[in-house]
Design a protein around this motif. Sequence first.
Motif, PDB file in Angstrom:
ATOM      1  N   PHE A   6       1.860 -20.234 -19.725  1.00  0.00           N
ATOM      2  CA  PHE A   6       2.232 -19.453 -20.903  1.00  0.00           C
ATOM      3  C   PHE A   6       1.686 -20.089 -22.181  1.00  0.00           C
ATOM      4  N   GLU A   7       0.663 -20.878 -22.032  1.00  0.00           N
ATOM      5  CA  GLU A   7      -0.098 -21.397 -23.168  1.00  0.00           C
ATOM      6  C   GLU A   7      -1.398 -20.607 -23.216  1.00  0.00           C
ATOM      7  N   PHE A   8      -1.498 -19.683 -24.159  1.00  0.00           N
ATOM      8  CA  PHE A   8      -2.648 -18.776 -24.189  1.00  0.00           C
ATOM      9  C   PHE A   8      -3.868 -19.457 -24.821  1.00  0.00           C
ATOM     10  N   ASP A   9      -4.302 -20.544 -24.189  1.00  0.00           N
ATOM     11  CA  ASP A   9      -5.449 -21.257 -24.725  1.00  0.00           C
ATOM     12  C   ASP A   9      -6.714 -20.990 -23.928  1.00  0.00           C
ATOM     13  N   ARG A  10      -6.609 -20.195 -22.872  1.00  0.00           N
ATOM     14  CA  ARG A  10      -7.783 -19.834 -22.086  1.00  0.00           C
ATOM     15  C   ARG A  10      -7.509 -18.492 -21.396  1.00  0.00           C
ATOM     16  N   PRO A  11      -8.542 -17.685 -21.146  1.00  0.00           N
ATOM     17  CA  PRO A  11      -8.356 -16.368 -20.547  1.00  0.00           C
ATOM     18  C   PRO A  11      -7.629 -16.402 -19.205  1.00  0.00           C
ATOM     19  N   ARG A  12      -7.886 -17.444 -18.410  1.00  0.00           N
ATOM     20  CA  ARG A  12      -7.226 -17.537 -17.105  1.00  0.00           C
ATOM     21  C   ARG A  12      -5.709 -17.589 -17.255  1.00  0.00           C
ATOM     22  N   ASN A  13      -5.212 -18.354 -18.192  1.00  0.00           N
ATOM     23  CA  ASN A  13      -3.769 -18.445 -18.418  1.00  0.00           C
ATOM     24  C   ASN A  13      -3.189 -17.122 -18.880  1.00  0.00           C
ATOM     25  N   VAL A  14      -3.929 -16.440 -19.728  1.00  0.00           N
ATOM     26  CA  VAL A  14      -3.463 -15.132 -20.200  1.00  0.00           C
ATOM     27  C   VAL A  14      -3.296 -14.187 -19.017  1.00  0.00           C
ATOM     28  N   ALA A  15      -4.294 -14.120 -18.149  1.00  0.00           N
ATOM     29  CA  ALA A  15      -4.241 -13.219 -16.993  1.00  0.00           C
ATOM     30  C   ALA A  15      -3.093 -13.585 -16.067  1.00  0.00           C
ATOM     31  N   ILE A  16      -2.942 -14.888 -15.788  1.00  0.00           N
ATOM     32  CA  ILE A  16      -1.872 -15.323 -14.881  1.00  0.00           C
ATOM     33  C   ILE A  16      -0.503 -15.009 -15.468  1.00  0.00           C
ATOM     34  N   ALA A  17      -0.315 -15.272 -16.765  1.00  0.00           N
ATOM     35  CA  ALA A  17       0.975 -15.002 -17.397  1.00  0.00           C
ATOM     36  C   ALA A  17       1.314 -13.517 -17.353  1.00  0.00           C
ATOM     37  N   CYS A  18       0.340 -12.669 -17.639  1.00  0.00           N
ATOM     38  CA  CYS A  18       0.596 -11.222 -17.632  1.00  0.00           C
ATOM     39  C   CYS A  18       0.945 -10.730 -16.227  1.00  0.00           C
ATOM     40  N   VAL A  19       0.235 -11.248 -15.216  1.00  0.00           N
ATOM     41  CA  VAL A  19       0.544 -10.864 -13.833  1.00  0.00           C
ATOM     42  C   VAL A  19       1.922 -11.374 -13.434  1.00  0.00           C
ATOM     43  N   MET A  20       2.250 -12.597 -13.822  1.00  0.00           N
ATOM     44  CA  MET A  20       3.556 -13.168 -13.474  1.00  0.00           C
ATOM     45  C   MET A  20       4.695 -12.365 -14.081  1.00  0.00           C
ATOM     46  N   VAL A  21       4.548 -11.966 -15.336  1.00  0.00           N
ATOM     47  CA  VAL A  21       5.614 -11.188 -15.979  1.00  0.00           C
ATOM     48  C   VAL A  21       5.731  -9.807 -15.337  1.00  0.00           C
ATOM     49  N   ALA A  22       4.598  -9.183 -15.012  1.00  0.00           N
ATOM     50  CA  ALA A  22       4.650  -7.888 -14.349  1.00  0.00           C
ATOM     51  C   ALA A  22       5.353  -7.992 -12.997  1.00  0.00           C
ATOM     52  N   LEU A  82       3.910  -4.624 -17.983  1.00  0.00           N
ATOM     53  CA  LEU A  82       2.645  -4.722 -18.715  1.00  0.00           C
ATOM     54  C   LEU A  82       2.854  -4.625 -20.221  1.00  0.00           C
ATOM     55  N   ALA A  83       4.037  -4.178 -20.648  1.00  0.00           N
ATOM     56  CA  ALA A  83       4.338  -4.171 -22.085  1.00  0.00           C
ATOM     57  C   ALA A  83       4.272  -5.581 -22.654  1.00  0.00           C
ATOM     58  N   PHE A  84       4.536  -6.574 -21.811  1.00  0.00           N
ATOM     59  CA  PHE A  84       4.408  -7.964 -22.264  1.00  0.00           C
ATOM     60  C   PHE A  84       2.991  -8.249 -22.741  1.00  0.00           C
ATOM     61  N   ALA A  85       1.995  -7.776 -21.979  1.00  0.00           N
ATOM     62  CA  ALA A  85       0.602  -8.016 -22.368  1.00  0.00           C
ATOM     63  C   ALA A  85       0.305  -7.381 -23.710  1.00  0.00           C
ATOM     64  N   GLY A  86       0.803  -6.156 -23.941  1.00  0.00           N
ATOM     65  CA  GLY A  86       0.569  -5.484 -25.220  1.00  0.00           C
ATOM     66  C   GLY A  86       1.237  -6.189 -26.372  1.00  0.00           C
ATOM     67  N   ALA A  87       2.495  -6.589 -26.181  1.00  0.00           N
ATOM     68  CA  ALA A  87       3.219  -7.279 -27.256  1.00  0.00           C
ATOM     69  C   ALA A  87       2.587  -8.638 -27.550  1.00  0.00           C
ATOM     70  N   ALA A  88       2.139  -9.333 -26.498  1.00  0.00           N
ATOM     71  CA  ALA A  88       1.499 -10.626 -26.701  1.00  0.00           C
ATOM     72  C   ALA A  88       0.159 -10.476 -27.419  1.00  0.00           C
TER      73      ALA A  88
END
Length: 612
Positions: free
Chosen positions: A19-35, A112-118
Amino acid sequence: MGAAATLVARLRGVLAGYFEFDRPRNVAIACVMVALLYGLVSLALGQDRNWDLRNYHLYNAYAWLNDRLSHDLAAAQLQSYFTPLLDVPYFWMATRWSAPSAGFVLGAFHGLAFAGAAAVAWRVLEHHPRRSRLAPLLALAGCAGAAFLSGLGNTMGDNATAVPVLAAIFLLLPQSGSDRANPLPRILLAGVLLGAAVGLKLTNAPYAVGMGMAVMAFPPTRMSRLKAVVLLAGGALASFLVVAGPWFWSVWETFGNPLFPQFNAGFRAPLAQPISVADSKWGPQGWAEALAWPLLFTVDPDRVSNSPLPQVIWAALYLVGLGRLGWLLLRRWRRPSSPPVVANPALGFLLVFVPVSFVAWMLVFGIYRYLVVLELLAPLLLWLGLKPVFPRAARYVVLGCVSVSLLGWNTWGHAGWGERGFSVQVPELRGPEATTTVALVGGAPMAWMVPFLPGEFAFVSLASNFPESPAYVARVREMMVDRGGDNYAIIPAAVDKRVARMRRIDSILASLGMSGGAGDCGTLNWLIERAGFDAQVARVPTGGGDACRLEVPPARRLDLVAENLALANNAEQAVRGYGMRLDVEGCRVYEAYIGGDALPYQWCPLELAGAP
C-alpha cells in the motif's frame, strides 16, 4: 506469543509495503487485494435481498431481455420503467452461476472504487512528499463510508456506477505537464464515462452538474473554459444516448413519456397521474434546514435514508469547510488588494465539484446512498482541510469518522446463501398459461418472482406505488378480457420470523458441534437458559439418529393460517375498487426463496365483477 507477534508484524509490513504507491506493481497489487477483500466481505454478508432487488432489479433485466415492455403493465410498480441495462449483468450471473459466485463478483467490482478514489487522491496530492502512502490510505477511508458499506455486494447500483464517475473525475483533474499534453482525449473519455454512469442510473445526474461547473472553473490548460465544457457535455450526451436512448425511446413510443411515469405532469401520458417526481419526502424543508443540512442528517440519519446509515464525516467536513471559508474571507477583508490564488488546481477542481454536486443532490434527490461518490472523496477533503491547521489531529479525525461508519455498519438486507439464489414454486393452473393474467396486489416487492414463473403469463400491478389513472385501470381490465383466460392474484404470505431466526441459530450451533447428537440436549438446554433465549429444545429424528433443535414455544408461534387470511382479506378489499373479486377461500400458499430466506406467496383466483 513472541512468534505470533513477529508473524503479525511481518504481515503488516508486507501489506504496508504493497500500500505504498511508489511503483506501478504495488498499485496493481493493492487494487486487486482490495477488490478481492470486498468480494470476500460480500460473501460474508450473504445473498442480496434488498427491497429494490425484490421489486425491480431482477424483473427489469428479465423484462428487457424478453421484450416484455408492452406484455406486462407496471409489474414492478413505479420502478418497472427505470433503465434496465445496469441490472442485466447481475441477472445473467444470478441465473447461470451459483449465487455466491455472483455475490463475490459484485462485491469485487464494487471494490474497484478504491482504485478510483486512490487515483483522485494521487492527483490532488501531487506535490505532497508522502502522497504514495496517503493516497491509498485516504481511499481506503472513503471505502469505509456508510453509504458505500451499505451497498457493498448488492444490486442497487450506487457503488457500481461510482467506478466510472471516479474515473471521469480523475481524467478531468488538472495535472502537471498538461500544457504539453493534448487534453481533448481525456475530456472526451471523461464525458463518455460520465454519460454512461448517468444513463445507467439517473441519480448520478448531480455529478454531471458538478463536473461541468468544476471544468468551467478549472479547465485543462491550453483550452478555453467553454470549449472544455462543450467537449465534456458532448461526450456525455453521446454516451448517454447510446446507453439509455433506445430504452427511453421505447418507453416514449409505448406510453408517451420517456421517463414514465415520473415527470408526467409535463408529458401527460394517459396511463399515469400527472405527477412531477415519484418521491419528494427527502431533502431539507426550507432554507434554514438547507443551510444546516449536513449537520441535520448526521444527527438524524432517517432524514436521508429508510435504513439509518450512521456517519459523522459530513458534519465534520461541513464545519471544517465553513471554518476555512471564514478564514479566507477574513484574510481577503484584511488584504483586499491580494488576488485569490489557487496553488493546486486539482484541489480547486474538487472544491467546486463536491459542493455543487452536493447541492444538486440535496435539491433533487436527498437520498443518502446516492451520495456515495462524494462520500468516497470526503476523507481526502477532510484531511486536506485539517492538516494545515491541526496537523497532528487530522489523521485521528478521519480515523474517528471511519470508525463511526464501521461500528454502525448497516445494510439493505441479506439472506443466508442457499443452494440457489432464487427459487419459486410454480402454482397449479386451471387453464392454459398463454391466457393467464396475474395481478401483483399491494405495495410489497414481489416482481422478483416473475422471471421464475411461466413466461406466457401477463403480469400487472394493482394498489401499488404506481400512480394509476382511470386509463390504467381500464387497461388492466382490457388485458384480462382480451386474454380470455383465468386471472389470478399474487399476494404475500406470512412468515414467522422467529422460526426463521431459530433455524439460523440452529445452523450456527450445528456447525459448532452443539446440536446434541444422539438425543443429548443438555448442553443446548444449558446454553439457552444462560443466554435467556425465548426458545425450547426439541429432539428431532435425523438420518444419523436424534438431534436437538431450537424451537419457538407454541404460545409464541405466529398463527400463519390466520395471518394469511388477513392478508387475503386486505387484498380482496383493495381489488374491489377495480371492479374485481378475489376468491379468498381459493388462495393457496406456494414456496419461494431468496437464498436461504423463505418468502412464500399466496396464489388466489381473481375475477372481474363489474365496473370499477
